[in-house]
Motif scaffolding. Sequence first.
Motif, mmCIF file in Angstrom:
data_model
loop_
_atom_site.group_PDB
_atom_site.id
_atom_site.type_symbol
_atom_site.label_atom_id
_atom_site.label_comp_id
_atom_site.label_asym_id
_atom_site.label_seq_id
_atom_site.Cartn_x
_atom_site.Cartn_y
_atom_site.Cartn_z
ATOM 1 N N TRP A 196 38.408 38.434 38.210
ATOM 2 C CA TRP A 196 39.955 39.125 37.529
ATOM 3 C C TRP A 196 40.826 38.467 38.430
ATOM 4 O O TRP A 196 42.184 38.190 38.031
ATOM 5 C CB TRP A 196 40.098 40.725 37.623
ATOM 6 C CG TRP A 196 41.214 41.268 36.820
ATOM 7 C CD1 TRP A 196 41.182 41.465 35.523
ATOM 8 C CD2 TRP A 196 42.577 41.420 37.506
ATOM 9 N NE1 TRP A 196 42.327 41.870 35.271
ATOM 10 C CE2 TRP A 196 43.226 41.621 36.374
ATOM 11 C CE3 TRP A 196 42.796 41.274 38.788
ATOM 12 C CZ2 TRP A 196 44.494 42.009 36.476
ATOM 13 C CZ3 TRP A 196 44.226 41.525 38.825
ATOM 14 C CH2 TRP A 196 44.931 41.922 37.940
ATOM 15 N N ARG A 198 41.039 36.109 40.411
ATOM 16 C CA ARG A 198 41.128 34.650 40.342
ATOM 17 C C ARG A 198 41.825 34.059 38.970
ATOM 18 O O ARG A 198 42.701 33.256 38.870
ATOM 19 C CB ARG A 198 39.837 33.850 40.399
ATOM 20 C CG ARG A 198 39.108 33.948 41.738
ATOM 21 C CD ARG A 198 37.820 33.008 41.740
ATOM 22 N NE ARG A 198 38.020 31.544 41.164
ATOM 23 C CZ ARG A 198 37.112 30.741 40.990
ATOM 24 N NH1 ARG A 198 35.785 31.369 40.774
ATOM 25 N NH2 ARG A 198 37.426 29.590 40.652
ATOM 26 N N GLU A 199 41.669 34.811 37.748
ATOM 27 C CA GLU A 199 42.189 34.631 36.768
ATOM 28 C C GLU A 199 43.712 35.079 36.631
ATOM 29 O O GLU A 199 44.671 34.594 35.731
ATOM 30 C CB GLU A 199 41.464 35.177 35.594
ATOM 31 C CG GLU A 199 40.283 34.572 35.470
ATOM 32 C CD GLU A 199 39.017 35.456 34.490
ATOM 33 O OE1 GLU A 199 39.700 36.426 33.840
ATOM 34 O OE2 GLU A 199 38.129 35.067 34.202
ATOM 35 N N HIS A 200 44.157 36.110 37.508
ATOM 36 C CA HIS A 200 45.481 36.578 37.559
ATOM 37 C C HIS A 200 46.108 36.567 38.603
ATOM 38 O O HIS A 200 46.761 37.538 39.247
ATOM 39 C CB HIS A 200 45.389 38.238 36.860
ATOM 40 C CG HIS A 200 44.625 38.412 35.652
ATOM 41 N ND1 HIS A 200 43.321 38.355 35.441
ATOM 42 C CD2 HIS A 200 45.325 38.361 34.522
ATOM 43 C CE1 HIS A 200 43.068 38.574 34.246
ATOM 44 N NE2 HIS A 200 44.244 38.490 33.431
ATOM 45 N N TYR A 201 45.699 35.550 39.577
ATOM 46 C CA TYR A 201 46.093 35.433 41.051
ATOM 47 C C TYR A 201 47.692 35.577 41.215
ATOM 48 O O TYR A 201 48.193 35.763 42.365
ATOM 49 C CB TYR A 201 45.707 34.282 41.773
ATOM 50 C CG TYR A 201 46.052 32.982 41.145
ATOM 51 C CD1 TYR A 201 47.469 32.217 41.520
ATOM 52 C CD2 TYR A 201 45.393 32.204 40.184
ATOM 53 C CE1 TYR A 201 47.767 31.108 41.010
ATOM 54 C CE2 TYR A 201 45.889 30.978 39.576
ATOM 55 C CZ TYR A 201 46.993 30.508 40.193
ATOM 56 O OH TYR A 201 47.561 29.488 39.450
ATOM 57 N N GLN A 203 49.649 37.283 39.543
ATOM 58 C CA GLN A 203 50.284 38.521 39.193
ATOM 59 C C GLN A 203 50.418 39.397 40.216
ATOM 60 O O GLN A 203 49.319 39.611 40.823
ATOM 61 C CB GLN A 203 49.564 39.158 37.771
ATOM 62 C CG GLN A 203 49.615 38.408 36.691
ATOM 63 C CD GLN A 203 48.766 38.633 35.593
ATOM 64 O OE1 GLN A 203 48.698 40.001 35.544
ATOM 65 N NE2 GLN A 203 48.521 38.183 34.669
ATOM 66 N N PHE A 205 49.233 43.088 41.628
ATOM 67 C CA PHE A 205 48.306 44.009 41.377
ATOM 68 C C PHE A 205 48.107 45.150 42.353
ATOM 69 O O PHE A 205 48.523 45.275 43.429
ATOM 70 C CB PHE A 205 46.971 43.732 40.959
ATOM 71 C CG PHE A 205 46.360 43.166 42.216
ATOM 72 C CD1 PHE A 205 45.402 43.831 42.998
ATOM 73 C CD2 PHE A 205 46.185 41.932 42.277
ATOM 74 C CE1 PHE A 205 44.813 43.651 43.930
ATOM 75 C CE2 PHE A 205 45.405 41.349 43.615
ATOM 76 C CZ PHE A 205 44.684 42.203 44.442
ATOM 77 N N GLN A 213 39.075 48.743 37.110
ATOM 78 C CA GLN A 213 38.408 47.812 36.066
ATOM 79 C C GLN A 213 37.020 47.508 36.547
ATOM 80 O O GLN A 213 36.337 47.032 35.648
ATOM 81 C CB GLN A 213 39.384 46.652 36.029
ATOM 82 C CG GLN A 213 40.451 46.891 35.309
ATOM 83 C CD GLN A 213 41.503 45.530 35.612
ATOM 84 O OE1 GLN A 213 40.800 44.648 35.334
ATOM 85 N NE2 GLN A 213 42.808 45.662 35.430
ATOM 86 N N GLN A 237 43.578 37.570 47.404
ATOM 87 C CA GLN A 237 44.619 36.941 46.331
ATOM 88 C C GLN A 237 45.417 35.993 47.011
ATOM 89 O O GLN A 237 45.728 34.803 46.555
ATOM 90 C CB GLN A 237 45.342 38.104 45.923
ATOM 91 C CG GLN A 237 46.430 37.388 45.012
ATOM 92 C CD GLN A 237 47.715 38.466 44.747
ATOM 93 O OE1 GLN A 237 48.027 39.180 45.785
ATOM 94 N NE2 GLN A 237 48.057 38.909 43.507
ATOM 95 N N ARG A 241 45.849 32.086 45.686
ATOM 96 C CA ARG A 241 47.090 31.533 45.745
ATOM 97 C C ARG A 241 47.627 30.164 46.379
ATOM 98 O O ARG A 241 47.947 29.237 45.741
ATOM 99 C CB ARG A 241 48.303 32.513 46.169
ATOM 100 C CG ARG A 241 48.807 33.806 44.830
ATOM 101 C CD ARG A 241 49.559 34.524 45.643
ATOM 102 N NE ARG A 241 49.847 35.742 44.449
ATOM 103 C CZ ARG A 241 50.725 36.442 44.554
ATOM 104 N NH1 ARG A 241 51.557 36.611 45.687
ATOM 105 N NH2 ARG A 241 50.849 37.457 43.612
ATOM 106 N N GLY A 264 52.899 32.534 42.359
ATOM 107 C CA GLY A 264 53.071 34.225 42.234
ATOM 108 C C GLY A 264 54.347 34.508 43.670
ATOM 109 O O GLY A 264 54.432 35.726 43.947
#
Length: 302
Positions: A196, A198-201, A203, A205, A213, A237, A241, A264
């Motif tokens: 998760w 890696r896919e939303h790095y 953003q 959180f 999750q 994260q 990035r 990011g």
Amino acid sequence: MYLEELRTLLARHARPDWTTAVDSVLISKVDRPDPPSAPSMSGTLLAVIAQGAKRLALGERVFEYGPGQYLVASVDLPVTGQFTQADPKQPALGFGLVLEPSAVAELLLEAGPGDAPRSSGGAPSGIAVSDAPAALLDAVVRLLRLLDEPRDRAVLAPLVKREILWRLITGEQGATVRQLGLADSSLSHISRAVRWIREHYAQPFRVEDVARQSGMGVSAFYRNFQAVTAMSPIQFQKQIRLQEARLLLATHPGDVTGVGHRVGYDNPSQFSREYRRQFGAPPSQDAARLRQAVRAPAGLLP
């Protein structure tokens, strides 16, 4: 005995791109030591060294492995690696096998509850090193022999790969490998969190949200994430990035601010500062260096 034949087979079948005629089997051959690489993702992998040596860093943990030793990575993690023993007369030679969670799960189901992993009270480290037992080296050698036997390869290679996997599951690092195939293991929960992030790095959180999750309480999640990755979720994260920024800068060297924003960073100064700390040079200088140099893959293989 096995190492001598293993070296011969690896040297004969090594390709520049590390691939072989057997799916998910890799061979590395490196003829020089090199400085520490930029971080790259490890993949889920078994790596066996036949000749030479490699040093691998995961966060603040350092793993060193040489002839007759194997390394297992059970989670796709950002690592840095360097070959410490390699030269043209005695190149570093290594065997790699990609580990598939579905294959581990299938073997565990066939083995039955008697061989189910015992709970260790937490997730094991995502990377571990051990001496390779004779039975594991024997299976690796037999798999590589099939590269010289195309008629037998399609039938026998899947069987020998299963044997190698079984040797890992029942070996010293079995707890790590077994958890790779268990949908409810601590390692599987952390793997979901890693995917998760890696896919939303790019953003922001909250750790609490990612823990939820992943199906874990916050304190257990944080403790297990640290055990597996040697980093906190926020540190992880940041690694992702900066890796992505370096890849983008290789093709967009003149857009440092834009690249920082895409991965990011809202503050260009913070991006430049953290990038320099990670890679040893400001983004613009490192981008120019990247465009001038062609680097070998920096992943897990010895």
